[in-house]
Scaffold this active site. Structure first.
Site, PDB file in Angstrom:
ATOM      1  N   SER A 143       0.854  -1.183   0.000  1.00  0.00           N
ATOM      2  CA  SER A 143       0.000   0.000   0.000  1.00  0.00           C
ATOM      3  C   SER A 143       0.891   1.233   0.000  1.00  0.00           C
ATOM      4  CB  SER A 143      -0.899  -0.003   1.243  1.00  0.00           C
ATOM      5  OG  SER A 143      -1.514   1.263   1.420  1.00  0.00           O
TER       6      SER A 143
ATOM      7  N   ARG B 219     -20.668  -7.727 -46.266  1.00  0.00           N
ATOM      8  CA  ARG B 219     -19.529  -7.310 -45.447  1.00  0.00           C
ATOM      9  C   ARG B 219     -20.047  -6.251 -44.482  1.00  0.00           C
ATOM     10  NH1 ARG B 219     -14.754  -7.248 -48.444  1.00  0.00           N
ATOM     11  NH2 ARG B 219     -13.689  -6.406 -46.627  1.00  0.00           N
TER      12      ARG B 219
END
Length: 488
Positions: A288, A328
């Site tokens: 931490s 497509r």
């Protein structure tokens, strides 16, 4: 522009098979394999295939420049193809004519993404095998380690940590079908509009080669391409039928979910006030910035992050599949690439995190037992009721079961008082004719005596694994080899 994963800590473990260099290499390999497939079909000389392969080195290309130029055509294949042709021409001027013949950019990009997934599946499978082996060892070693089972966040009944580990293992073993899907990714063929017209045209007017129609030979050419790449030949063109992408994405998300489920349990049981599990320590991990006393369970945190991220990525793939249009797609296709690549990257990283977590997981059997005992005898209410309710007569408008339950509630945290109360309630002998005495009732309160079929269930999970059932520990008693706060 650089993406080195600053906002996805730990994802660098999956970067090797999925980063931009890996994408570039997959695109180049796809193009080179197409030239080699034409050589197999007798369309191109072998020298062209050799030049195409030699030119397909990602290190020889500027990925950032290709990315910038991709804006012009909407995909990276177009600028890469220009660079690739120049490099092939430098090696063999006669070979350039065979590059990309009969293909369209979607054939190449779809196939390259499937190749990328297929390659990512290899480290993924390796680390999942490590995870399975480590979980199998935990399930075997802790089949007798009693702990509190928790349902809806509350202590429910006794269970064995070995059964919990076996449940984790079963979830990972269930990924076998998903991994098989990742190993069966297909090439994408179809040409400009999905009709294979470009490939069929390669065979037109070729004397002495009329033993099969051009269309059949075009399909055979796609088969050669698939074999060159180690991919599958699908039964249809999938330019706008996106099941292969969905199947791959769902398989990768399934990995993330199964590993996230393990992480969730570890995060709960590693809380200091519970303290039953502990992540493996490593230099610099879990620190931490403001609280040096903390040791954060970072592996599990990152696994949970991944499990939370994957569903949105899969949803994007489904959204794109549902919006595919014409022959497509217009835009929907483009959204798949980053989503599928990120899924692969996160899944590979998660498998590595999970393997490290499972192999080094600390199990505190003493704390598990202490937490269970802190619940008091009420945690065995189900067993007490089943054994004693038939032996307690109704009274004052309450059934025997209700009287037993009332005694358990009254003495939920005082085993001695509960034993005396239950003996006093019994009005009948046990089924074997012996009286209800304190010794018998106390045995009902022993958690290890109420684990149900846990041992058998652990055996079944272990037997389903590739390694088969593990060797049973030779030392009798719970959690043979366990040390307080340590790993068996």
């Amino acid at each position: 522009m650089t993406d080195v994963g600053l906002l996805t800590p730990g994802a660098h473990r999956g970067a090797g098979p999925t980063d931009d260099t890996a994408v570039l290499q997959a695109l180049l390999d796809t193009e080179a394999a197409w030239v080699a497939a034409q050589a197999r079909a007798g369309l191109a000389p072998a020298a062209a295939a050799d030049a195409a392969r030699a030119a397909a080195r990602a290190a020889d290309y500027d990925a950032a420049d290709i990315a910038r130029r991709a804006e012009g055509g909407g995909n990276p294949v177009i600028p890469l193809l220009a660079d690739y042709r120049r490099r092939v021409e430098q090696l063999d001027p006669d070979a350039t004519g065979w590059v990309h013949r009969g293909l369209t950019s979607q054939d190449v990009l779809d196939t390259a993404m499937m190749l990328l997934v297929r390659r990512a599946a290899e480290p993924l499978a390796h680390d999942l095998a490590r995870t399975r082996a480590a979980l199998a060892r935990l399930a075997e070693a802790h089949r007798g380690t009693v702990m509190a089972a928790r349902t809806l966040t509350q202590h429910a009944l006794p269970t064995a940590f070995g059964l919990k580990a076996a449940g984790w293992l079963a979830g990972v073993q269930d990924l076998r079908d998903d991994l098989a899907d990742l190993a069966r990714t297909p090439v994408s063929y179809g040409g400009a509009v999905g009709s294979l017209a470009g490939s069929a045209a390669l065979f037109a007017d070729r004397p002495g080669e009329q033993e099969a129609p051009d269309a059949a030979r075009a399909l055979a050419l796609a088969g050669h391409w698939a074999r060159e790449l180690g991919l599958e030949l699908p039964g249809h063109v999938w330019h706008t039928t996106r099941r292969p992408v969905l199947r791959a994405g769902q398989a990768l998300a399934g990995v993330c979910a199964a590993l996230g489920r393990i992480a969730n349990d570890v995060l709960v049981l590693a809380r200091p006030e519970i303290g039953e599990l502990r992540e493996p320590a490593a230099e610099g991990r879990g620190v931490s910035s403001a609280m040096p006393q903390k040791q954060n369970p970072v592996l599990s945190v990152l696994l949970k992050r991944t499990a939370l991220s994957a569903p949105q990525l899969v949803a994007q793939l489904h959204l794109a599949a549902g919006l595919a249009v014409d022959e497509r797609p217009d835009g929907a296709w483009h959204t798949e690439w980053p989503a599928l690549r990120e899924l692969a990257r996160l899944a590979v990283a998660a498998a590595s995190h999970a393997a490290e977590l499972a192999e080094g997981l600390g199990v505190d059997a003493d704390r598990m037992r202490a937490n269970l005992e802190a619940s008091g005898p009420a945690v065995l209410a189900e067993r007490i009721s089943a054994a004693l309710a038939p032996l307690v007569p109704a009274a004052d408008g309450a059934t025997g079961k209700e009287r037993v339950q009332a005694a358990v509630r009254e003495h939920a945290h005082d085993a001695d008082a509960l034993v005396r109360a239950l003996v006093g309630l019994a009005g009948r002998s046990r089924p074997d004719g012996r009286p209800v005495d304190e010794a018998w009732v106390r045995r009902l309160l022993e958690p290890a005596g109420y684990l149900g079929a846990a041992d058998l269930l652990v055996d079944r999970v272990l037997a389903a694994g590739p390694e088969g059932p593990a060797e049973r520990p030779s030392t009798a008693g719970p959690a043979a080899g366990t040390i307080p706060g340590g790993t068996a």
